[in-house]
Motif scaffolding. Sequence first.
Motif, short mmCIF file in Angstrom:
data_model
loop_
_atom_site.label_atom_id
_atom_site.label_comp_id
_atom_site.label_asym_id
_atom_site.label_seq_id
_atom_site.Cartn_x
_atom_site.Cartn_y
_atom_site.Cartn_z
N THR A 35 39.81 1.12 78.37
CA THR A 35 38.77 0.95 79.39
C THR A 35 37.71 -0.01 78.85
O THR A 35 37.41 0.00 77.66
CB THR A 35 38.07 2.30 79.69
N SER A 36 37.12 -0.78 79.75
CA SER A 36 35.98 -1.62 79.37
C SER A 36 34.99 -1.64 80.52
O SER A 36 35.37 -1.46 81.68
CB SER A 36 36.42 -3.03 79.00
N ALA A 37 33.72 -1.84 80.19
CA ALA A 37 32.67 -1.89 81.21
C ALA A 37 31.38 -2.41 80.61
O ALA A 37 31.21 -2.43 79.38
CB ALA A 37 32.44 -0.50 81.81
N GLU A 38 30.48 -2.80 81.48
CA GLU A 38 29.10 -3.08 81.10
C GLU A 38 28.26 -1.99 81.75
O GLU A 38 28.41 -1.72 82.95
CB GLU A 38 28.66 -4.45 81.60
N LEU A 39 27.41 -1.36 80.97
CA LEU A 39 26.55 -0.29 81.47
C LEU A 39 25.09 -0.74 81.40
O LEU A 39 24.66 -1.30 80.39
CB LEU A 39 26.72 0.99 80.65
N MET A 40 24.37 -0.50 82.47
CA MET A 40 22.94 -0.75 82.50
C MET A 40 22.23 0.57 82.24
O MET A 40 22.72 1.63 82.64
CB MET A 40 22.49 -1.31 83.86
N PHE A 41 21.07 0.50 81.60
CA PHE A 41 20.34 1.72 81.26
C PHE A 41 18.84 1.48 81.31
O PHE A 41 18.36 0.35 81.26
CB PHE A 41 20.74 2.21 79.86
N VAL A 42 18.12 2.59 81.42
CA VAL A 42 16.68 2.61 81.27
C VAL A 42 16.35 3.80 80.38
O VAL A 42 17.02 4.83 80.44
CB VAL A 42 15.94 2.69 82.64
N VAL A 43 15.34 3.63 79.54
CA VAL A 43 14.91 4.71 78.65
C VAL A 43 13.62 5.30 79.19
O VAL A 43 12.67 4.57 79.47
CB VAL A 43 14.71 4.19 77.20
N SER A 44 13.61 6.62 79.36
CA SER A 44 12.42 7.32 79.85
C SER A 44 11.31 7.20 78.83
O SER A 44 11.56 7.19 77.62
CB SER A 44 12.77 8.80 80.07
N ASP A 45 10.08 7.13 79.32
CA ASP A 45 8.96 7.10 78.37
C ASP A 45 8.47 8.51 78.05
O ASP A 45 7.54 8.71 77.30
CB ASP A 45 7.81 6.24 78.91
N VAL A 46 9.15 9.53 78.61
CA VAL A 46 8.80 10.93 78.35
C VAL A 46 9.65 11.43 77.18
O VAL A 46 10.85 11.22 77.13
CB VAL A 46 9.09 11.80 79.61
N GLU A 47 9.00 12.10 76.22
CA GLU A 47 9.72 12.62 75.07
C GLU A 47 10.54 13.84 75.45
O GLU A 47 10.12 14.66 76.28
CB GLU A 47 8.73 13.01 73.96
N GLN A 48 11.74 13.95 74.83
CA GLN A 48 12.59 15.13 75.01
C GLN A 48 11.93 16.32 74.35
O GLN A 48 11.30 16.20 73.31
CB GLN A 48 13.93 14.95 74.28
N THR A 49 12.11 17.50 74.95
CA THR A 49 11.70 18.73 74.27
C THR A 49 12.95 19.41 73.82
O THR A 49 13.96 19.42 74.50
CB THR A 49 10.90 19.64 75.23
N LYS A 50 12.91 19.97 72.64
CA LYS A 50 14.11 20.59 72.08
C LYS A 50 14.01 22.09 72.09
O LYS A 50 13.03 22.68 72.15
CB LYS A 50 14.34 20.10 70.67
#
Length: 148
Positions: free
Chosen positions: A133-148
């Motif tokens: 399989t091959s692909a191009e993926l677009m993404f955005v990174v949230s500016d909110v921190e993850q809580t663990k």
Amino acid sequence: MVALNTTEVMDIIPNRYPILYIDYVDEIVPDESLIATKNVTINEPYFQGHFPHNPVMPGVFIIETMAQAASILILSSPQFKNKTAYMTGVDKAKFKRMIKPGDVMKVHVQFDKMRERMGTVKVATYVDDQLATSAELMFVVSDVEQTK
């Protein structure tokens, strides 16, 4: 070059069972590339219905596996530590080979373009060194921190 086990992967991305598809990271070059492994087993819940007498990994789960590997690469960058990456698009997806139980899927991710909190990655999966399989993926990174 760094390797990550499953626990270390879960420290980076928020996915958990039953939708954590990366077993481990073979190697990662931060801000550049990553190779991760997904061991495909008959125990995956989707094989009960896709297809019962000819189990094939659904394309949507292959794309999700690719997105998780991409997220690990993206979120390994110091500026995105403890954030969440979201897939915003898929382009040029090609499915060249079926992925079945017993296959070891290697996911190769390469940064393509990056601008502030968004960008693209080129992703390919291989089974037995054959392109699956091959692909191009677009993404955005949230500016909110993850809580663990």
